[in-house]
Scaffold this motif. Structure first.
Motif, mmCIF file in Angstrom:
data_model
loop_
_atom_site.group_PDB
_atom_site.id
_atom_site.type_symbol
_atom_site.label_atom_id
_atom_site.label_comp_id
_atom_site.label_asym_id
_atom_site.label_seq_id
_atom_site.Cartn_x
_atom_site.Cartn_y
_atom_site.Cartn_z
ATOM 1 N N MET A 1 0.825 -1.183 0.000
ATOM 2 C CA MET A 1 0.000 0.000 0.000
ATOM 3 C C MET A 1 0.865 1.241 0.000
ATOM 4 O O MET A 1 1.929 1.268 0.591
ATOM 5 N N LYS A 2 0.380 2.247 -0.609
ATOM 6 C CA LYS A 2 1.135 3.483 -0.725
ATOM 7 C C LYS A 2 0.806 4.411 0.435
ATOM 8 O O LYS A 2 0.145 5.418 0.273
ATOM 9 N N ARG A 3 1.295 4.068 1.607
ATOM 10 C CA ARG A 3 1.005 4.894 2.784
ATOM 11 C C ARG A 3 1.597 6.281 2.665
ATOM 12 O O ARG A 3 1.152 7.190 3.329
ATOM 13 N N CYS A 93 -11.704 6.530 27.173
ATOM 14 C CA CYS A 93 -10.579 6.728 26.255
ATOM 15 C C CYS A 93 -10.153 5.397 25.631
ATOM 16 O O CYS A 93 -9.867 5.329 24.428
ATOM 17 N N HIS A 94 -10.118 4.354 26.441
ATOM 18 C CA HIS A 94 -9.719 3.025 25.965
ATOM 19 C C HIS A 94 -10.632 2.552 24.834
ATOM 20 O O HIS A 94 -10.147 2.158 23.762
ATOM 21 N N TYR A 95 -11.939 2.587 25.059
ATOM 22 C CA TYR A 95 -12.863 2.071 24.052
ATOM 23 C C TYR A 95 -12.956 2.978 22.833
ATOM 24 O O TYR A 95 -13.034 2.495 21.699
ATOM 25 N N LEU A 96 -12.909 4.297 23.023
ATOM 26 C CA LEU A 96 -12.938 5.190 21.873
ATOM 27 C C LEU A 96 -11.669 4.999 21.039
ATOM 28 O O LEU A 96 -11.739 4.915 19.811
ATOM 29 N N SER A 97 -10.526 4.893 21.674
ATOM 30 C CA SER A 97 -9.273 4.650 20.955
ATOM 31 C C SER A 97 -9.329 3.343 20.183
ATOM 32 O O SER A 97 -8.913 3.277 19.023
ATOM 33 N N CYS A 98 -9.838 2.312 20.822
ATOM 34 C CA CYS A 98 -9.955 1.004 20.177
ATOM 35 C C CYS A 98 -10.799 1.107 18.903
ATOM 36 O O CYS A 98 -10.403 0.620 17.841
ATOM 37 N N ALA A 99 -11.950 1.750 19.007
ATOM 38 C CA ALA A 99 -12.845 1.882 17.857
ATOM 39 C C ALA A 99 -12.210 2.719 16.748
ATOM 40 O O ALA A 99 -12.295 2.365 15.560
ATOM 41 N N VAL A 100 -11.567 3.811 17.108
ATOM 42 C CA VAL A 100 -10.927 4.671 16.107
ATOM 43 C C VAL A 100 -9.806 3.911 15.396
ATOM 44 O O VAL A 100 -9.677 3.978 14.170
ATOM 45 N N GLU A 101 -9.015 3.166 16.129
ATOM 46 C CA GLU A 101 -7.929 2.391 15.523
ATOM 47 C C GLU A 101 -8.475 1.304 14.591
ATOM 48 O O GLU A 101 -7.936 1.083 13.500
ATOM 49 N N LEU A 102 -9.549 0.647 15.009
ATOM 50 C CA LEU A 102 -10.173 -0.367 14.147
ATOM 51 C C LEU A 102 -10.705 0.262 12.868
ATOM 52 O O LEU A 102 -10.534 -0.264 11.768
ATOM 53 N N TRP A 103 -11.376 1.406 13.021
ATOM 54 C CA TRP A 103 -11.932 2.098 11.858
ATOM 55 C C TRP A 103 -10.814 2.525 10.904
ATOM 56 O O TRP A 103 -10.912 2.305 9.695
ATOM 57 N N ALA A 104 -9.763 3.129 11.439
ATOM 58 C CA ALA A 104 -8.660 3.598 10.592
ATOM 59 C C ALA A 104 -8.078 2.436 9.778
ATOM 60 O O ALA A 104 -7.837 2.576 8.572
ATOM 61 N N SER A 105 -7.863 1.316 10.422
ATOM 62 C CA SER A 105 -7.334 0.146 9.718
ATOM 63 C C SER A 105 -8.300 -0.359 8.654
ATOM 64 O O SER A 105 -7.872 -0.800 7.580
ATOM 65 N N SER A 106 -9.587 -0.266 8.940
ATOM 66 C CA SER A 106 -10.585 -0.798 8.000
ATOM 67 C C SER A 106 -10.746 0.067 6.753
ATOM 68 O O SER A 106 -11.179 -0.438 5.717
ATOM 69 N N VAL A 107 -10.427 1.338 6.825
ATOM 70 C CA VAL A 107 -10.622 2.226 5.663
ATOM 71 C C VAL A 107 -9.322 2.570 4.943
ATOM 72 O O VAL A 107 -9.350 3.235 3.906
ATOM 73 N N GLU A 108 -8.212 2.124 5.466
ATOM 74 C CA GLU A 108 -6.917 2.495 4.879
ATOM 75 C C GLU A 108 -6.864 2.226 3.377
ATOM 76 O O GLU A 108 -6.512 3.109 2.594
ATOM 77 N N SER A 109 -7.198 1.025 2.947
ATOM 78 C CA SER A 109 -7.062 0.696 1.518
ATOM 79 C C SER A 109 -8.022 1.515 0.665
ATOM 80 O O SER A 109 -7.676 1.918 -0.449
ATOM 81 N N LYS A 110 -9.222 1.801 1.171
ATOM 82 C CA LYS A 110 -10.173 2.625 0.409
ATOM 83 C C LYS A 110 -9.648 4.042 0.241
ATOM 84 O O LYS A 110 -9.804 4.651 -0.821
ATOM 85 N N VAL A 111 -9.043 4.571 1.283
ATOM 86 C CA VAL A 111 -8.495 5.925 1.212
ATOM 87 C C VAL A 111 -7.306 5.961 0.257
ATOM 88 O O VAL A 111 -7.194 6.862 -0.576
ATOM 89 N N VAL A 112 -6.430 4.969 0.347
ATOM 90 C CA VAL A 112 -5.283 4.898 -0.565
ATOM 91 C C VAL A 112 -5.776 4.816 -2.007
ATOM 92 O O VAL A 112 -5.268 5.522 -2.890
ATOM 93 N N ASP A 113 -6.769 3.974 -2.262
ATOM 94 C CA ASP A 113 -7.315 3.840 -3.617
ATOM 95 C C ASP A 113 -7.887 5.169 -4.116
ATOM 96 O O ASP A 113 -7.677 5.546 -5.274
ATOM 97 N N ALA A 114 -8.604 5.885 -3.254
ATOM 98 C CA ALA A 114 -9.179 7.177 -3.644
ATOM 99 C C ALA A 114 -8.082 8.188 -3.961
ATOM 100 O O ALA A 114 -8.181 8.941 -4.946
ATOM 101 N N LEU A 115 -7.042 8.211 -3.142
ATOM 102 C CA LEU A 115 -5.942 9.138 -3.388
ATOM 103 C C LEU A 115 -5.186 8.775 -4.670
ATOM 104 O O LEU A 115 -4.821 9.659 -5.455
ATOM 105 N N ASP A 116 -4.969 7.475 -4.881
ATOM 106 C CA ASP A 116 -4.289 7.032 -6.105
ATOM 107 C C ASP A 116 -5.111 7.392 -7.342
ATOM 108 O O ASP A 116 -4.557 7.834 -8.346
ATOM 109 N N ALA A 117 -6.416 7.205 -7.270
ATOM 110 C CA ALA A 117 -7.290 7.535 -8.400
ATOM 111 C C ALA A 117 -7.260 9.037 -8.682
ATOM 112 O O ALA A 117 -7.173 9.451 -9.843
#
Length: 126
Positions: A1-3, A93-117
């Motif tokens: 992935m093109k981080r 803080c623990h649960y909000l951080s957990c959810a945000v980290e999960l979300w970020a990981s789940s959308v990474e490839s979609k965001v990279v694809d959008a930026l590449d496009a």
């Protein structure tokens, strides 16, 4: 992935990757560079301060806590145990951080694809 593309983009996700849904419990102006920092370092590093400030995390969880916890359960199958002797603020803080980290990981490839496009479209004009 093109981080690298993620690190170099401060434009809000809503503008540069409009097909990516940002949950109400995440700051609406989160950017690809924020996502890269969250994935690499985690929220506790300061990569996503809204999950580190007790007052902000408490307010977010008061308004969206059910959705945050359900997101975690949907992703992991259960809620992870909070740290021993954590205060109520620490637990939020623990649960909000957990959810945000999960979300970020789940959308990474979609965001990279959008930026590449977008990058490809820019250079293929003309």
């Amino acid at each position: 992935m093109k981080r690298l593309n993620l690190w170099n983009t401060e434009t809000p996700i809503s503008e540069c990757a409009p097909d990516v849904v940002v949950p109400d419990w995440i700051d609406s102006d989160i950017s690809p560079s924020d996502i890269a920092a969250i994935i690499q370092f985690g929220c506790a590093s300061g990569a996503y301060m809204s999950a580190n400030y007790y007052d902000v995390a408490l307010a977010t969880m008061a308004e969206h806590g059910d959705d945050v916890l359900q997101y975690i359960v949907d992703a992991l199958g259960e809620l992870p145990k909070p740290p021993d002797s954590a205060s109520w603020s620490g637990i939020t803080c623990h649960y909000l951080s957990c959810a945000v980290e999960l979300w970020a990981s789940s959308v990474e490839s979609k965001v990279v694809d959008a930026l590449d496009a977008a990058h490809s479209d820019y250079y293929n004009r003309g």
